[in-house]
Design an enzyme around this catalytic site. Structure first.
Site, PDB file in Angstrom:
ATOM      1  N   GLY A  19      20.176  60.763 -39.841  1.00 51.74           N
ATOM      2  CA  GLY A  19      20.599  61.488 -41.042  1.00 51.74           C
ATOM      3  C   GLY A  19      22.097  61.354 -41.269  1.00 51.74           C
TER       4      GLY A  19
ATOM      5  N   GLN B 104      24.741  65.626 -45.654  1.00 49.24           N
ATOM      6  CA  GLN B 104      25.943  66.446 -45.853  1.00 49.24           C
ATOM      7  C   GLN B 104      26.757  66.547 -44.560  1.00 49.24           C
ATOM      8  OE1 GLN B 104      25.400  70.704 -46.380  1.00 49.24           O
ATOM      9  NE2 GLN B 104      27.440  70.943 -47.248  1.00 49.24           N
TER      10      GLN B 104
ATOM     11  N   ASP C   4      20.189  56.015 -41.022  1.00 51.24           N
ATOM     12  CA  ASP C   4      19.617  56.856 -42.085  1.00 51.24           C
ATOM     13  C   ASP C   4      18.468  56.076 -42.716  1.00 51.24           C
ATOM     14  OD1 ASP C   4      21.117  59.509 -43.746  1.00 51.24           O
ATOM     15  OD2 ASP C   4      19.212  58.667 -44.400  1.00 51.24           O
ATOM     16  N   ILE C   5      17.720  56.735 -43.555  1.00 44.42           N
ATOM     17  CA  ILE C   5      16.504  56.117 -44.103  1.00 44.42           C
ATOM     18  C   ILE C   5      16.839  55.057 -45.150  1.00 44.42           C
ATOM     19  CG2 ILE C   5      16.168  57.799 -45.958  1.00 44.42           C
ATOM     20  CD1 ILE C   5      13.057  57.523 -44.705  1.00 44.42           C
ATOM     21  N   ARG C   6      18.082  55.101 -45.694  1.00 43.97           N
ATOM     22  CA  ARG C   6      18.498  54.076 -46.640  1.00 43.97           C
ATOM     23  C   ARG C   6      19.956  53.762 -46.409  1.00 43.97           C
ATOM     24  NH1 ARG C   6      20.318  58.372 -47.433  1.00 43.97           N
ATOM     25  NH2 ARG C   6      21.335  59.408 -49.166  1.00 43.97           N
TER      26      ARG C   6
ATOM     27  N   TYR D  75      10.844  75.908 -43.802  1.00 47.26           N
ATOM     28  CA  TYR D  75      12.098  75.486 -43.155  1.00 47.26           C
ATOM     29  C   TYR D  75      12.391  76.378 -41.949  1.00 47.26           C
ATOM     30  CZ  TYR D  75      17.175  74.488 -42.907  1.00 47.26           C
ATOM     31  OH  TYR D  75      18.442  74.137 -42.514  1.00 47.26           O
TER      32      TYR D  75
ATOM     33  N   LYS E 188      12.646  75.495 -38.029  1.00 51.16           N
ATOM     34  CA  LYS E 188      13.854  75.755 -37.238  1.00 51.16           C
ATOM     35  C   LYS E 188      13.530  76.557 -35.984  1.00 51.16           C
ATOM     36  CE  LYS E 188      16.780  73.371 -39.520  1.00 51.16           C
ATOM     37  NZ  LYS E 188      17.215  72.098 -38.913  1.00 51.16           N
TER      38      LYS E 188
HETATM   39  C1  VAH Z   1      19.917  75.340 -46.634  1.00 52.43           C
HETATM   40  N1  VAH Z   1      22.194  74.542 -46.274  1.00 52.43           N
HETATM   41  O1  VAH Z   1      20.351  75.972 -47.573  1.00 52.43           O
HETATM   42  C2  VAH Z   1      20.921  74.801 -45.599  1.00 52.43           C
HETATM   43  C3  VAH Z   1      21.146  75.816 -44.511  1.00 52.43           C
HETATM   44  C4  VAH Z   1      21.643  78.223 -43.993  1.00 52.43           C
HETATM   45  C5  VAH Z   1      21.462  77.211 -45.059  1.00 52.43           C
HETATM   46  O2  VAH Z   1      20.073  75.866 -43.625  1.00 52.43           O
HETATM   47  O3  VAH Z   1      18.734  75.152 -46.473  1.00 52.43           O
END
Ligand code: VAH
Length: 311
Positions: free
Chosen positions: A6, A10, A32-34, A139, A143
């Site tokens: 990655g 960012q 990275d993928i590209r 997400y 995590k």
């Molecule tokens: C997001 N920038 O917004 C990431 C991060 C805490 C935010 O995990 O998903």
């Protein structure tokens, strides 16, 4: 030698350049993928890598004789909520491939967690290092699972895994993609371009944030920390500040007095933000490896606006 996945994201866009400055360009393999014509691709070794391709990841790590893996490739919270199954497959599939490669080749390992690893039943203010984690987003599930998997690889296989629960990260080099905290990056670009910003996160919504230079220092400091001092590994709460949209608008008005803020709340990203803490406690990181930050909201705002004007 360090392998970064990655690398065009960012965090990766800036971390690769910092690592190449610290350890030497040839010692940091960016993947990275590209491919793009960015400094990351031009300033040192670069390879195309889809992190769901375990064979290629292992082959590249072996070919470049890496002894450290920094795994950043992932879908962020808003994208993951829109495509939950893709997020599970990429975020967890990529992570297990990276951990397996680290185990097979005896590499040190870093991957970020997030304040997104907490949920509505987590204490919202001064969120402790060790507390309940029942996130309600894909997400967040990724995590928390990732934190547990990285601790498992440390306990079971002795892989030296370390991680940071990042807050929203603010930077001017590569914009975040598909995050919930992206408003705090977009607002600076729009302040310069249009002198106004319509926020998709509502006023009064507090979230932890950090300027990218502090995030990069935290990664290097954690990876170089004395392992004997680490009581935690995956993953440390880290934060520099907590603010709500009106406060960042106020900070911008110190430089652009006419700046206008309006609101057009996105219910999906607002719901994600509402499920996260308002402020987290970073004392474990401070005690165990000397975590510190240089930028508060005022200093970050001055630097962001100056750098974006130059851009
Ligand atoms: C997001 N920038 O917004 C990431 C991060 C805490 C935010 O995990 O998903």
């Amino acid at each position: 030698k360090i392998l970064v996945t990655g690398a065009l994201g960012q965090i990766g866009s800036e971390l690769v350049m910092k690592l190449r400055g610290v350890y030497g360009s040839d010692n940091v393999l960016a993947t990275d993928i590209r491919e793009t014509d960015s400094d990351v691709v031009k300033s040192g070794p670069f390879e195309i890598l889809d992190v769901t391709d375990a064979e290629r990841m292992h082959a590249l790590a072996k070919q470049y004789e890496v002894d450290s893996i920094i795994h950043l490739a992932a879908l962020l919270s808003a994208t993951a909520e829109a495509k939950p199954l893709l997020a599970w497959n990429l975020n967890m599939g990529g992570l297990v491939n990276a951990l397996e490669t680290a185990r097979e080749l005896n590499c040190q390992f870093f991957t970020p967690s997030s304040i997104g690893a907490f949920g509505p039943s987590t204490p919202k203010n001064n969120t402790p290092q060790d507390t309940i984690q029942r996130p309600t987003t894909m997400y967040g599930v990724n995590k928390v699972s990732g934190e547990l998997l990285c601790d498992y690889y440390y306990q079971k296989f002795g892989v030296d895994t370390r991680g940071l629960r990042f807050p929203g990260l603010i930077s001017y080099v590569a914009p975040p993609g598909g995050g919930t905290t992206d408003y705090a990056v977009e607002i600076y670009y729009e302040a310069i371009k249009k002198g106004s910003y319509s926020s998709y996160i509502d006023k009064g919504t507090y979230m932890d944030m950090m300027y990218m230079p502090d995030a990069l220092n935290a990664i290097v400091d954690l990876m170089e920390a004395d392992p004997a001092k680490l009581k935690h590994r995956n993953s440390f709460n880290v934060t520099a500040m907590s603010f709500e949209p009106e406060e960042i608008a106020q900070a911008i008005r110190k430089h652009i007095p006419s700046f206008e803020m309006s609101y057009d709340v996105d219910p999906i990203r607002q719901a994600i933000a509402d499920s996260w803490p308002d402020s987290i406690d970073a004392s474990a990181a401070k005690e165990e490896w000397g975590f510190r930050t240089d930028f508060d909201l005022a200093k970050m705002t001055a630097d962001m606006l100056e750098k974006l004007k130059a851009k």
